[in-house]
Design an enzyme around this catalytic site. Sequence first.
Site, PDB file in Angstrom:
ATOM      1  N   PHE A   1      33.098 -29.215 -41.741  1.00  0.00           N
ATOM      2  CA  PHE A   1      33.223 -30.131 -42.877  1.00  0.00           C
ATOM      3  C   PHE A   1      31.867 -30.775 -43.135  1.00  0.00           C
ATOM      4  O   PHE A   1      31.328 -31.465 -42.280  1.00  0.00           O
ATOM      5  CB  PHE A   1      34.272 -31.211 -42.621  1.00  0.00           C
ATOM      6  CG  PHE A   1      34.551 -32.035 -43.854  1.00  0.00           C
ATOM      7  CD1 PHE A   1      35.474 -31.601 -44.795  1.00  0.00           C
ATOM      8  CD2 PHE A   1      33.861 -33.214 -44.101  1.00  0.00           C
ATOM      9  CE1 PHE A   1      35.709 -32.339 -45.956  1.00  0.00           C
ATOM     10  CE2 PHE A   1      34.096 -33.957 -45.250  1.00  0.00           C
ATOM     11  CZ  PHE A   1      35.030 -33.517 -46.186  1.00  0.00           C
TER      12      PHE A   1
ATOM     13  N   ASP B   1      24.465 -31.990 -38.586  1.00  0.00           N
ATOM     14  CA  ASP B   1      25.221 -32.960 -39.382  1.00  0.00           C
ATOM     15  C   ASP B   1      25.855 -33.944 -38.405  1.00  0.00           C
ATOM     16  O   ASP B   1      26.867 -33.643 -37.765  1.00  0.00           O
ATOM     17  CB  ASP B   1      26.276 -32.209 -40.208  1.00  0.00           C
ATOM     18  CG  ASP B   1      27.183 -33.153 -41.006  1.00  0.00           C
ATOM     19  OD1 ASP B   1      27.206 -34.370 -40.703  1.00  0.00           O
ATOM     20  OD2 ASP B   1      27.887 -32.674 -41.913  1.00  0.00           O
TER      21      ASP B   1
ATOM     22  N   LYS C   1      28.311 -42.324 -43.251  1.00  0.00           N
ATOM     23  CA  LYS C   1      29.435 -43.019 -42.612  1.00  0.00           C
ATOM     24  C   LYS C   1      29.045 -44.341 -41.939  1.00  0.00           C
ATOM     25  O   LYS C   1      28.889 -45.333 -42.606  1.00  0.00           O
ATOM     26  CB  LYS C   1      30.144 -42.065 -41.647  1.00  0.00           C
ATOM     27  CG  LYS C   1      30.812 -40.910 -42.415  1.00  0.00           C
ATOM     28  CD  LYS C   1      32.141 -40.465 -41.844  1.00  0.00           C
ATOM     29  CE  LYS C   1      32.918 -39.676 -42.885  1.00  0.00           C
ATOM     30  NZ  LYS C   1      32.929 -38.245 -42.680  1.00  0.00           N
TER      31      LYS C   1
HETATM   32  C1  PLP Z   1      32.644 -37.280 -43.785  1.00  0.00           C
HETATM   33  C2  PLP Z   1      31.700 -36.192 -43.487  1.00  0.00           C
HETATM   34  C3  PLP Z   1      30.844 -35.662 -44.469  1.00  0.00           C
HETATM   35  C4  PLP Z   1      30.903 -36.096 -45.911  1.00  0.00           C
HETATM   36  O1  PLP Z   1      30.603 -37.436 -46.093  1.00  0.00           O
HETATM   37  P1  PLP Z   1      31.020 -38.147 -47.488  1.00  0.00           P
HETATM   38  O2  PLP Z   1      30.365 -39.493 -47.385  1.00  0.00           O
HETATM   39  O3  PLP Z   1      32.500 -38.207 -47.532  1.00  0.00           O
HETATM   40  O4  PLP Z   1      30.445 -37.325 -48.586  1.00  0.00           O
HETATM   41  C5  PLP Z   1      29.955 -34.689 -44.096  1.00  0.00           C
HETATM   42  N1  PLP Z   1      29.884 -34.241 -42.833  1.00  0.00           N
HETATM   43  C6  PLP Z   1      30.695 -34.723 -41.858  1.00  0.00           C
HETATM   44  C7  PLP Z   1      30.561 -34.204 -40.478  1.00  0.00           C
HETATM   45  C8  PLP Z   1      31.633 -35.697 -42.162  1.00  0.00           C
HETATM   46  O5  PLP Z   1      32.458 -36.133 -41.208  1.00  0.00           O
END
Ligand code: PLP
Length: 448
Positions: free
Chosen positions: A167, A252, A281
């Site tokens: 994700f 990420d 986040k």
């Molecule tokens: C939540 C998340 C995203 C996306 O972040 P948004 O602020 O919702 O666009 C990307 N990578 C990871 C691992 C995430 O948990």
Amino acid sequence: MARPRPEPAHPAPPGRPRRFPEGADRAQLIERTLAQYRRYLNPGLARLFQFGGVETVEWAAEGCLVWDVHGREYIDCACGPAIFNIGHRHPRVLAAVRDQLDRMPMSVRTMPSAPMAALAERLAEVTPGDLQYSFFCNSGAEANEGAIKLARLATGRPGFVVMQEAFHGKTLGALSATGRAYYRTPFEPLVPGFVHVPFGDAAAVEAAIGRDVAAVMLEPIQGEAGVILPPAGYLRQVREICDRRGVLLIADEIQTGLGRTGRMFCVEHEGVVPDILTLAKALGGGVMPIGAFTARPALWERMKRDPYIHSSTFGGNPLACRAALATLDVLVDERLADRAGPLGEQFLGRLRELQARHPAVVKDVRGRGLMLGIEFTHRDYALMTSAEAGHRGVITFYTLNNPQVIRVAPPLVITPALIHRAADGIEEAVAAAEELLGSVGAATEGGS
Ligand SMILES: *Cc1c(COP(=O)(O)O)cnc(C)c1O
């Protein structure tokens, strides 16, 4: 086994936070809000709330606790997800944001911004290795978009090796890296050049690296895939492969970063330094939205030549940067990454007992630090447990790419006593789900 328990780092404040005003009509607010969801916002979500028996509206939050309009108290074990690492409304973040708000909330951009510059330096200090230059944006998806663009710019190559079930966000570029067909298919064609391989399989990464690959991109622990831990040594192996094949590594850390897994950054468990690291986040302390990507200096050459080759109107605004600076200070000063390890062990211990008592419902419990997941034998158990836990004052949520798993990721400032309270609530919820649903898992094939 006796384990030293960390002291509460950010104890709940005396008294209750702002309650719903006396005399105001709660029922009307709830009804109107749900009607607005149905009519103007998100009918599907309104249905989901209804299914979960959510007959309320969120109202206030402090530390690890959330209150609804009825004044009912919840322990936040979902964190929105993973944005409240330092707890809700940490006083140091609120003070920094208020100070900036009273002076200059947004940048005119024609003069240097001291908060943004200071945050870039601070990130270079706290990120591993020689990660040095940062760009600021407003969300995780944007951070990954920027990382993807930077990798193409720095290498002149278009391709990416990414992970199945990963994700990375839902904008078109980030969605192209995201690994779940359900979210991708309706929006195809996506950005070309992304090859998905199984997570945790270093040989598959190596095999997928062709001539036109700019970077390998991964989450050190997959969050939305259902809290999936790779085998030990995997990150080091992928780093070695990237070095040998001359491609970049993008980590990420949007969900795993900032203390969540017991280190400031999850890659540090294996001593790995990525070429680009993305954050969002928890970076804004749960008060302001902010995302960032931070890269090694060699990658920044093309960015240096044209200061506007990548830009964002609100990215790195003073309010968000002050929030992030205060957040990093709190994480370091309160040693929150160090708390996450032993507290996570305590929570995971309780979840293991839960699994042993409910083997027909709970398939697995796992995680690292305070990034934990409960995998159920059927997705209906996960949905029902999450709903029932909510009724018992514990907020959890299923992972987006795997609804059979609920995430347990409380603020890192949670106390041992609150962990026990939360675990009790989850255990009661599992028992209730088992009773209400019977043996749904045995009757049908798995979830998803
Ligand atoms: C939540 C998340 C995203 C996306 O972040 P948004 O602020 O919702 O666009 C990307 N990578 C990871 C691992 C995430 O948990």
